[in-house]
Scaffold this active site. Structure first.
Site, PDB file in Angstrom:
ATOM      1  CB  VAL A  27      -0.065  -0.347   3.118  1.00 41.59           C
ATOM      2  CG1 VAL A  27       0.083  -1.202   1.882  1.00 41.59           C
ATOM      3  CG2 VAL A  27       0.649   0.950   2.908  1.00 41.59           C
ATOM      4  CE  LYS A  60       1.173   0.900 -15.136  1.00 44.78           C
ATOM      5  NZ  LYS A  60       1.864   0.452 -13.931  1.00 44.78           N
ATOM      6  CG  LEU A 316       4.413  -3.585   1.813  1.00 45.90           C
ATOM      7  CD1 LEU A 316       3.438  -2.557   2.364  1.00 45.90           C
ATOM      8  CD2 LEU A 316       5.328  -2.949   0.775  1.00 45.90           C
TER       9      LEU A 316
END
Ligand SMILES: Cc1cc2nc3c(=O)[nH]c(=O)nc-3n(C[C@H](O)[C@H](O)[C@H](O)COP(=O)(O)OP(=O)(O)OC[C@H]3O[C@@H](n4cnc5c(N)ncnc54)[C@H](O)[C@@H]3O)c2cc1C
Length: 482
Positions: A27, A60, A316
């Site tokens: 994905v 981050k 997923l």
């Protein structure tokens, strides 16, 4: 991640056979992560610098949310704490008391992670937890299309075999229902004892073969599509944070990598067409898309059980929760850890499966509630989407947490699952839910002395952050800058 994890961590307990199809691909849009990924990489013996160089990663410190509680609002959900607790009384109780009196600035000013993010500064936190400059965690923003091949090489180097090609069929044992083999398009049969379904939204084994029930959560999380497109990195500092900006029918991400910026609009097709979403994304981006915007379809929810018979779904294939808090890669990592903790021998007991499924359920439920909070805690009434999420019925588990917070300033605690007290505080306060009360013990210190201590803490944090290097310069110093 699963093949690399098993090949590295339980090499004697399993022969790992990885099957994937380059034609189908991955994905490839998971770009923002949580601090837990550091532990995964470390446990696999991967060097951080090599990983960051290979995936064009940046650091981050948290997520900056815009326009969620109210248009014009913004706050940062940091990886780290606020201030310092006094005994077992959380810092935020003291802050709430003085906030009511108008004597303090935003709670983010008392978080090193928030202030460092605002100033675009970063350095690895030091080892001393009492040092003000170390009270933050960090994660990575990376190119997911580079992470998968990086891990594949890691898995193969540790003994995993790999078959390239398309799975076309599944053979099941008529008596037990277990999967005996998968059949490739070229006719090759691959047998196994335990089949781990990492086939993404296709859910080839847990869905198509085992037909495990899908629990749909789209009535609470109505976004069912995303349009994604990269753009060039702007000149100037690289933000050490992901940005999430609320939009008319959902929200938009901005993830700064070293070589480009990832953008995407996650939206609800009940409230916005694909064309309008694509136009809104392109218009909001800081520079033209570097590639044709790509549409991705999904539904919020999960399989009732992730492990059924000898099929265990990870990623997923087991469920989807939108990337508002960058949780999917964490869920993959968590499932791998739980699989290793419940690692079966050939007998595959129900106790292993039940233990695994109960923990996965708890993780999904906690994240679901936390995501719903971002939508429900709003005063926005400027679109049909925001009217829907503001007024919808929420899960009882979330309603109870919110009621406790509103009344007492306490955050409900739970034994399993993501998002500890500081995360809930960030979103509650960031989206304008200020509790009526606080821990009564926070009333004990003299107000003037408390104000002096709070001011000193704020100054200490500002000083500590001003000593940190610029994020881009730090990446350059590590030898991983663009
Ligand atoms: C819009 C969007 C944004 C996201 N952003 C984030 C984020 O910021 N942070 C985050 O943590 N997560 C994010 N995610 C989730 C993240 O992308 C996934 O959790 C992660 O990529 C893992 O996906 P996966 O491996 O389960 O599935 P995929 O990446 O789809 O991989 C499926 C694999 O199965 C193989 N396969 C499928 N069918 C067959 C077949 N018939 N034969 C052989 N092989 C097959 C494919 O080749 C592929 O290798 C996002 C997801 C979406 C949709």
């Amino acid at each position: 991640m699963t093949a690399a994890g098993l090949a590295s961590l339980v090499p004697g307990a399993a022969c790992v056979h990885l099957v994937e199809s380059a034609d189908i691909g991955i994905v490839g849009v998971g770009e923002a992560t949580l601090p837990h990924l550091r532990a995964f990489i470390t446990r696999l013996g991967i060097d951080e610098r090599a990983f960051m160089a290979a995936t064009h990663a940046t650091f981050k410190l948290g997520i900056e949310f815009h326009d969620f509680g109210r248009v014009g609002d913004s706050y940062i959900h940091p990886f780290g704490t606020y201030g310092r607790s006094l005994g077992d009384i959380g810092f935020h109780h003291f802050w709430l008391r003085r906030h009511q009196a108008g004597a303090v600035t935003a709670i983010g000013d008392y978080s090193v992670g928030v202030v460092a993010a605002q100033e675009r500064r970063f350095a690895h936190p030091g080892p001393d937890p009492d040092d003000l400059a170390t009270g933050y965690g960090y994660a990575y923003q990376f190119d997911a299309t580079r992470f998968a091949p990086f891990l594949r090489a890691h898995a193969e180097a540790r003994g995993a075999t790999r078959t390239e090609g398309r799975v076309d069929g599944v053979e099941r044992d008529p008596a037990s229902g277990d999967v005996r083999a998968i059949v490739m398009a070229d006719g090759e049969r691959i047998e196994g004892d335990l089949f781990i379904d990492c086939s993404g939204f296709r859910a080839l084994l847990i869905g198509d073969a085992m037909d495990e029930t899908w629990e749909d959560w789209s009535h609470w999380l109505p976004c069912d599509r995303a349009v994604a497109a990269p753009c060039a990195s702007p000149p100037g500092p690289i933000e050490p944070f992901t940005r999430a900006t609320a939009m008319a029918a959902g929200w938009r991400w901005r993830i700064p990598l070293r070589h480009r910026v990832g953008n995407g609009y996650v939206y609800a097709t009940d409230h916005l067409s694909d064309g309008a979403a694509t136009d809104a994304l392109v218009e909001a981006m800081e520079s033209p898309p570097l590639a044709e915007p790509r549409l991705l379809r999904f539904r919020a929810g999960r399989r009732r059980r992730s492990w059924v018979g000898n099929v265990l779904a990870i990623g997923l294939a087991s469920g989807f929760l939108e990337p508002l808090e960058s949780t999917s890669i964490y869920l993959v990592q968590m499932a791998i850890t739980q699989l290793i903790e419940h690692f079966p021998d050939r007998t595959l007991t129900a106790a292993d499966r039940d233990g695994f499924n109960a923990l996965v359920d708890a993780e999904y439920d906690r994240i679901r509630d936390f995501l719903i909070l971002h939508y429900h805690a709003t005063t926005r009434s400027d679109s049909s989407f925001w009217n829907h999420v503001r007024t919808m019925t929420i899960p009882d588990s979330l309603a109870e947490k919110m009621a406790l917070w509103r009344r007492t300033g306490h955050v409900s605690r739970y034994a399993h699952g993501l998002f500890l007290e500081p995360s809930w505080i960030a979103v509650y306060l960031g989206q304008g839910i200020v509790p009526a009360g606080w821990d009564p013990r926070a009333d004990l210190p003299d107000a003037a002395a408390l104000d002096r201590a709070l001011a000193a803490l704020r100054r200490g944090i500002a000083d500590a952050v001003s000593g940190l290097p610029d994020h881009g310069a730090y990446l350059a110093g590590m030898g991983v800058a663009a």
